[in-house]
Scaffold this motif. Sequence first.
Motif: not given
Length: 194
Positions: A6, A39, A66
């Motif tokens: 992240r 996301e 991701w």
Amino acid sequence: MDETVRKTIEALNEAAARHDAAQQDRLDRWRVLEPDAGEFLWFLAQSVGARAVVEVGTSRGVSTLWLADAARATGGHVLSLDTDAAAQEHARRTTAEAGLAGHVEFRVADGGTALAGLPDGSVDLLFLDAERTEYPSWWPHPFRVLRQGGVLVADNALSHPEEIAPLRDLLLAEPALTVTTLNLGKGELVALRR
């Protein structure tokens, strides 16, 4: 999501915003994936249990991060394709820094040519984020490589609808696909192979 991943994504997004603000030509911009779209990809990859993920358009590797974090959770692997070797090298470094190098193969290659070489039904999730006007010339490979229950996602469906329209038309004409567009990031065209 892993905190190291992240933070790496956040740092890349900030660096991309600074870099892109100084670029007049869009081809010189990093053009990284927006956080909400990233996301969504992360969630989708895990939802479909994606183990074989193919990304066409590495850029600086934000979408790769991701997808690779999701692939780590599913026991999968990401093949990231791009024709820009320098951008891929940057993405390779940041992926290693995030601890995800073992979940990604970077390949400098044309997306259409690479897809043509993949077996039928071998891909769980295909993410297209390259030169949108090329997608129709890759047909039928983006559909052919998807397994039953596999998903294709194409970025920029709302920011560049006229460039995505030919791909959308091909997807809508295929009876085995369910197609929708989601208002995330710059728009995500999503097709599920039933």
